[in-house]
Design a protein around this motif. Structure first.
Motif, PDB file in Angstrom:
ATOM      1  N   CYS A   1     -43.155  94.780  16.232  1.00 43.14           N
ATOM      2  CA  CYS A   1     -43.804  94.647  14.933  1.00 43.14           C
ATOM      3  C   CYS A   1     -44.634  93.366  14.897  1.00 43.14           C
ATOM      4  CB  CYS A   1     -42.751  94.646  13.835  1.00 43.14           C
ATOM      5  SG  CYS A   1     -43.430  94.494  12.202  1.00 43.14           S
TER       6      CYS A   1
ATOM      7  N   GLY B   1     -50.267 100.838  14.403  1.00 39.55           N
ATOM      8  CA  GLY B   1     -49.224 100.181  15.182  1.00 39.55           C
ATOM      9  C   GLY B   1     -48.934 101.018  16.409  1.00 39.55           C
TER      10      GLY B   1
ATOM     11  N   VAL C   1     -38.710  98.546   7.226  1.00 36.00           N
ATOM     12  CA  VAL C   1     -39.885  97.775   6.823  1.00 36.00           C
ATOM     13  C   VAL C   1     -39.996  97.660   5.296  1.00 36.00           C
ATOM     14  CG1 VAL C   1     -41.520  99.707   6.931  1.00 36.00           C
ATOM     15  CG2 VAL C   1     -42.335  97.388   7.287  1.00 36.00           C
TER      16      VAL C   1
ATOM     17  N   LEU D   1     -43.256 100.293  11.763  1.00 36.71           N
ATOM     18  CA  LEU D   1     -43.155  98.985  11.099  1.00 36.71           C
ATOM     19  C   LEU D   1     -44.497  98.259  11.069  1.00 36.71           C
ATOM     20  CD1 LEU D   1     -40.116  99.584  12.289  1.00 36.71           C
ATOM     21  CD2 LEU D   1     -39.725  97.267  11.547  1.00 36.71           C
ATOM     22  N   PRO D   2     -45.100  98.001  12.253  1.00 38.54           N
ATOM     23  CA  PRO D   2     -46.385  97.302  12.196  1.00 38.54           C
ATOM     24  C   PRO D   2     -47.467  98.112  11.498  1.00 38.54           C
ATOM     25  CG  PRO D   2     -45.915  98.054  14.433  1.00 38.54           C
ATOM     26  CD  PRO D   2     -44.657  98.236  13.646  1.00 38.54           C
TER      27      PRO D   2
END
Lengths: 324, 934
Positions: free
Chosen positions: B434, B506, B739, B799-800
């Protein structure tokens, strides 16, 4: 999780319920009322102040009335989520309570008398032993409050019911019944600022029904709820607003989930109304005033500072929606 | 031609006798009959058979070693999991469903203290309670155990010290739960309360009483359990960066939140053998630990894995309560059952580590990534669990999919007085990934280029080597990025959406099976073994030790066997529950099961197939090379009418020897470097993924709602696309929880404040976005039919992607996970204050004007696309190692080409002063260097 054993009483009339309560009191036996059980029974499983007797209201006839002017204590929240003649503001709030599964059991009476919540309190027995108990469930130790230490007089557990603020802005009256008879009062007088006492119910008394007057039923409004997930979660903050359409002086605001009790905010409304109603500017001023008047503490999921800030947004949105 | 028969082209004459039986040789011709109970088999499903063996299926990477084993039966088809009927009809037996006659209930006494020494335990009052049948304390279990052989630091019950609230102190078994619970109140314990440590930063410092003591290897008197240093490449490249990103992250611990709480039943049989029923991901590790703790040889223990109601890594340690049940059952002489409350589940934990992660990265003027500099301090809680590995994974799993000029990692895992962290879906890779992906987004922003193009122009190609020496084989990263870009309509949306709406990218990279079988030498013993038995009825019984935890490993094994033998999947029965009958399997972790177990199953099935084909050869007279297996029939390739039924061939093969038996095994090839820690992160294949997420952010409340996700995952080959999609969507859900809302909250007193599913906020169906799963098939040369993992990798990119999308929506970089509304609101408030804006609705949205680097990147990405395609299809087989992008020759060792190119696993003395937070662990000396304990 094993529920502690208790004797369950199943009265079928209000009178029988009161007499069971009366005789238990005479014998000095402690007891709880149970309606839908979605609040009490999980607490029992966690061994949170369980009592040896439980009196169920489930089999009592005629206490689940459902109309614009009267809702019985055993009316299920699931029935309040459909518009079958009840006030739309109540429908709005009821549909935001917990999840659809829980609403099928939960009742109006239970929701109004909801036990206050606190993350130092709503925990298993082993957990609470590890913090040496707390003021609200001290297990005979006289333990201190864990939220605000060094004061063991007041419990600051938070009332997290959704429906009370909407009933408050609809000027609802509650009718309480017990061995010593029936009494009626406005809902805002029902609650008592202490997380343990919670409300004015005397031992042996229970909430029979709420009523809404003809004039108040004409009100329109909105309820805004702050929560992380759109289901299950108790409100982290909640604001209800109502008015008689077009009449700014009739405006009422009530908040919930910020203190031990849900609260009406007549003073804040009055202060804003001192000057002429000025649309959005007044709404902003009102929102700021309501925000300033609440004092959440750190005992629910979201931090109190944030919850307090959100009161402004929720108030603004509730009033905006009401004005629509 | 002996014994074969030729069917007549259909229609003419009677095909059935008066008694309804069929007349031999008179069946209608197309399609050829199976000769079994079904008169007609289905034609071969050519859509599912690779081109290289005559079918229509295109293989992106050319032919595969398993192509000849394909029959078009099940592989690549959407098949419901074989155990789904049991689950949806309530017949699956989970841990707490096991009921043995005469069983009694065990309960565990848990520590009320964070950290304390047990001075004495008096159990006399407990023993005196009527109904109590057995009591045990730490004295009954002096032997240590732990999931990793290098860090055995657990006991069945506390010996000497308790290390967190909820740690096991003693246990009791009684005739019923109420009695057992009552008994827990009767223990008289004298405690000496010790000073606890909660903050992992404090764990780096010396303390009076470290939580564990490692003797001569103990690091000074700190609570550091493991420290890691790794440095590769040319560090001089980072000196003059063209762009850089520097982010400090704080990530809360999260829990798996599986549905089924832990439960165990232990029973010592009449002959003194232990039967232990437990929902375990790693029954074999439990088997070993039980043997150690109980002092009983492994062959006297039968571990029975029940159905597992979700694991996600949370059931992959041997657990102390399993030992307790066995100890109590031995003492009481009756079966003992222990079932956890949810609170206990949180106290045993093994969730993702709370982490402080710092990532610095730099890019040069050509937008090549010149360096990753990662520092990860992870909070291990009271025990080691998988932490040794996690400490490495936090760094090394960031070395791909990008080509790096240099890589620097310092990591430390510290003990604290909290429930132990361990392995959780995406083990060790999630948090750093992330941070890295958000860093890339930030660098792209600085360089004014599109973040997807930045990635596309810096990818490692297929069949290459990472900077840390991992062998990359198949690689679908590029395709995944292209697919999500297209699917999400990225080019129309990125940096163009109004305030409050955002889109983000991501990527992910994960191991497909840990290359190192922890307990033995991978060069001598296989990772996985599968046995197949085929008896006269024609049914195929497969014995495997692979633990199905809902990911579908049983289905995968059944599918590949059914595929190779061309039998309907209903004829394949997988037996995987008992250690008595299953060959040893390491268990369900590191996304190894489908890869390794299915590989072993294919080998076993091929052996059976050979026996069948040889029998058919005997009957038909055609060499097996010219025979085709299809639905319950073997026939001559050039004339399907000449054939023999599966049963007939089977019975022929069984002549003289009875049921057919075969054993197959999988062993990964030797790989990787030789430096310290080189084995961590090593895998026979790696999965790749790219997600685009779209979010709505309420700028007044800070509430984030993820609305859409385009999720592309390279799983090599989707053996069962339905299962793969399920894993992708499930991963999205789990990652979204981390997240957006899930965290283990430790309050000011160090207590876990939300050990229940109301306050531990797993997203509900309302929070779930629409997920568009996109399966990328890169056909891995080593994987079973080309497959790689799909269970853990798909969690990483969400998440990212969400964090980047939030930036796109409100222009604020947030680095505290989870992004609960209060965190977002705080970020918004700060920005408003800094930029002197009153109303959050007036926040500026980030916008992008491309710099001159953009066309350079696009051109390079285009060039690399051709390069990758050639390598994927093995048209280009030249060596490629990380560094070629920087102009180095892949055929010569890099350290011989570049001065300063290095592989280091310990910091140089001059580096010591500059190390990050976790790196400070390197300032401490081990006891042996301090003249301490030897």
């Amino acid at each position: 999780m094993l529920m502690p054993p208790f004797v369950l009483h199943n009265p079928t009339t209000v009178e029988e319920a009161c007499s069971i309560a009366g005789s238990l009191m005479e014998k000095g036996e402690d007891f709880d009322w149970v309606a839908g059980g979605t609040d009490l029974l999980p607490n029992y499983k966690w061994h949170l102040n369980p009592k040896p007797h439980v009196i169920s209201l489930a089999r009592i006839e005629g206490v689940n009335t459902l109309s614009l002017h009267e809702i019985g204590c055993m009316a299920r929240l699931a029935d309040l989520t459909v518009e079958n003649g009840i006030h739309p503001l109540i429908v709005e709030a009821a549909s935001k309570v917990a999840s659809s599964l829980i609403r099928r059991n939960a009742t109006l009476g239970g929701n109004l008398c909801l036990d206050t919540r606190c993350f130092w309190y709503n925990q298993g027995e082993d957990w609470r032993r590890s913090i040496d108990w707390c003021h609200k469930a001290d297990c005979g130790t006289g333990a201190d409050c864990r939220v605000i230490p060094n004061q063991n007089t007041l419990c600051v557990a938070t009332y997290q019911g959704d429906i009370a603020p909407t009933l408050m802005v609809l000027d609802a009256d509650v009718h309480l019944i017990g061995p010593s008879g029936l009494r009626t009062m406005p809902l805002q007088e029902f609650y008592q600022l202490d997380g343990m006492k919670k409300n004015v119910l005397e031992k042996g008394e229970f909430l029979l029904k709420i009523t809404i007057s003809e004039a108040s039923a004409a009100r329109t409004g909105s309820y805004q709820k702050l929560r992380v997930r759109d289901t299950w979660d108790f409100p982290e903050a909640g604001v209800a607003a109502s008015w008689i359409s077009g009449d700014a002086t009739s405006l009422k605001i009530a908040t919930t989930a910020l203190e031990s009790i849900p609260r009406c905010h007549p003073d804040e409304v009055a202060a804003v109304l001192e000057t002429d109603w000025d649309g959005m500017n007044s709404v902003k001023a009102l929102a700021a005033a309501v925000r300033k008047s609440v004092k959440p503490v750190n005992n629910t999921s979201l931090p109190p500072r944030y919850r307090k800030s959100m009161v402004r947004v929720l108030t603004k949105r509730a009033v905006e929606k009401m004005l629509e | 031609m002996s014994g074969g028969y030729r069917q007549q082209p259909g229609g003419s004459g009677q095909t059935t006798r008066k008694d309804g039986k069929r007349v031999a040789g008179k069946q209608s011709f197309p399609p050829p009959g199976s000769g079994g109970s079904r008169p007609h088999m289905s034609p071969r499903d050519l859509d599912f058979i690779p081109e290289s063996v005559g079918g229509k299926e295109e293989q992106p990477a050319g032919s595969h070693i398993h192509d000849r084993a394909r029959t078009g039966t099940t592989v690549g088809k959407e098949i419901p999991l074989v155990d789904s009927n049991a689950k949806v009809t309530g017949q699956a037996w989970y841990g707490d469903d096991v009921r043995l006659p005469n069983e009694i209930i065990g309960k565990i006494l848990r520590s009320p203290h964070h950290y304390a020494r047990i001075k004495s335990i008096d159990t006399s009052r407990v023993e005196a309670l009527p109904g109590v049948l057995a009591v045990a304390t730490g004295e009954d279990s002096p032997h240590r155990f732990g999931v990793l052989p290098v860090t055995k630091d657990e006991h069945a019950m506390a010996v000497e010290k308790v290390r967190h609230v909820g740690d096991l102190v003693a246990c009791v078994a009684a005739v019923d739960e109420a009695t057992a619970l009552e008994a827990l109140n009767l223990f008289d314990i004298e405690w000496e309360v010790l000073e606890p440590v909660f903050d992992p930063k404090k764990g780096l410092e010396d303390s009076d009483e470290p939580i564990h003591w490692r003797g001569k290897y103990h690091l000074s008197k700190t609570n550091v359990q493991k420290r890691v240093f790794q440095e590769f490449g040319d560090r001089s490249l980072v000196d003059k960066p063209h762009a850089e990103s520097h982010g400090k992250w704080s990530m809360a611990g999260v829990h798996h939140g599986f549905t089924e709480p832990h439960a165990v039943v232990a029973h010592w049989g009449p002959n003194g053998r232990l039967q232990l029923y437990t929902p375990q991901q790693v029954p074999h590790y439990t088997h070993r630990a039980l043997s150690t703790v109980l002092d009983v040889p492994m062959h006297q223990i039968n571990v029975i894995r029940t159905f597992v109601g979700g694991g996600f890594g949370g059931k992959s340690d041997p657990f102390p309560h399993e030992m307790c049940a066995a100890i109590l059952a031995r003492k009481a002489g009756r079966p003992v059952r222990i079932t956890f409350d949810r609170e206990e589940v949180y106290w045993i934990n093994r969730g993702r580590h709370p982490s402080h992660i710092e990532v610095k990265m730099t890019a040069d003027e050509e937008a090549r990534i010149s360096g990753f500099d990662i520092d990860a301090l992870i909070d291990g809680g009271g025990f080691a669990s998988f932490g040794h590995v996690t400490s490495y994974y936090n760094g090394v799993l960031a070395t791909a999919p990008y080509e790096l000029g240099s890589f620097h990692y310092t990591g430390a895992r510290v003990w604290t007085n909290k429930p132990a962290s361990g392995a959780m879906r995406g083990h060790g890779a999630v948090n750093t990934r992330c941070a890295v992906e958000v860093g890339l987004d930030e660098m792209a922003e600085t360089m004014q280029v599109d973040p997807i193009d930045l990635r596309l122009a810096n990818l490692l190609p297929p069949h290459s080597r990472t900077i840390s020496g991992f062998r990359i084989t198949s690689n679908g990263m590029r395709e995944a990025l292209e697919k999500v870009r297209e699917g999400s309509n990225w080019d129309e949306k990125f940096r163009q959406l109004p305030l409050g709406k955002g889109i983000g990218i991501g990527c992910g990279f994960f191991i497909s099976g840990s290359g190192l079988p922890i307990h033995w030498d991978p060069n001598r013993f296989p990772h996985a073994t599968v046995h197949i038995q085929v008896d006269m009825d024609g049914g195929v019984t497969v014995h495997t030790g692979a633990a199905d935890i809902g990911q579908g490993s049983t289905t995968a094994v059944a599918q590949v066997v059914s595929e190779v033998l061309a039998l309907p999947i209903e004829m394949v029965h997988v037996r995987s529950h008992e250690s008595d009958t299953s060959p040893v399997d390491l268990g369900s972790y590191s996304s190894r099961v489908t890869f390794m177990n299915a590989n072993a199953a294919i080998r076993a099935a091929l052996e059976i197939r050979e026996q069948l084909l040889n029998a058919a050869w005997d009957i038909l007279g055609y060499h097996p090379d010219n025979l085709v297996l299809n639905d319950r029939r073997i026939y001559y390739k050039h004339d399907p009418a000449i054939g023999v039924s599966y049963l007939k061939a089977l019975h022929k093969a069984q002549e003289d020897k009875g049921s057919l038996i075969a054993s197959g095994a999988y062993r990964s090839p030797p790989m990787g470097g030789v430096h310290k820690g080189a084995a961590a992160g090593l895998a026979p294949a790696y999965s790749f993924s790219a997600y685009v997420a779209e979010v709505d952010v309420d700028v007044e409340t800070g509430m984030i709602r993820c609305t859409d996700v385009w999720a592309a995952h390279d799983c090599g080959k989707a053996l069962n696309p339905m299962a793969v999609k399920g894993q992708i969507i499930g991963s999205c859900h789990m990652g979204l929880g981390q997240v957006l809302s899930e965290k283990m909250v430790y309050g000011r007193t160090g207590h876990l404040q939300n050990a229940n599913l109301l306050d531990y906020k797993i997203p509900s169906v309302h929070e779930m976005p629409h997920v568009e799963p996109i399966i990328i098939e890169s056909c891995d040369p080593e994987g079973p039919f080309g497959a790689k993992e799909a269970g853990e990798g798909p969690l990483l990119p969400i998440l990212p992607a969400v964090v980047n999308a939030v930036y796109d929506a409100i222009g604020i970089r947030l680095r505290d996970l989870p992004l609960t509304p209060d965190v977002v609101f705080k970020g918004i408030e700060k920005t408003l204050k800094d930029s002197k804006i009153d109303d959050p609705l007036d926040l500026p949205s980030p916008r992008l004007t491309h710099s001159s680097l953009q066309p350079t990147l696009v051109a390079r990405a285009q060039e690399h696309k051709l390069r990758d395609k050639a390598r994927q299809r093995t048209e280009d087989t030249s060596p490629y190692v990380n560094g070629v992008l920087f102009g180095f020759d892949p055929t010569i060792p890099l350290e011989d080409q570049v001065e300063g190119w290095r592989t280091a696993t310990e910091p140089d003395p001059e580096q010591l002063a500059e190390l990050g937070l976790a790196g400070r662990a390197w300032l401490k000396k081990e006891q042996r260097e301090m003249g301490g304990e030897n």
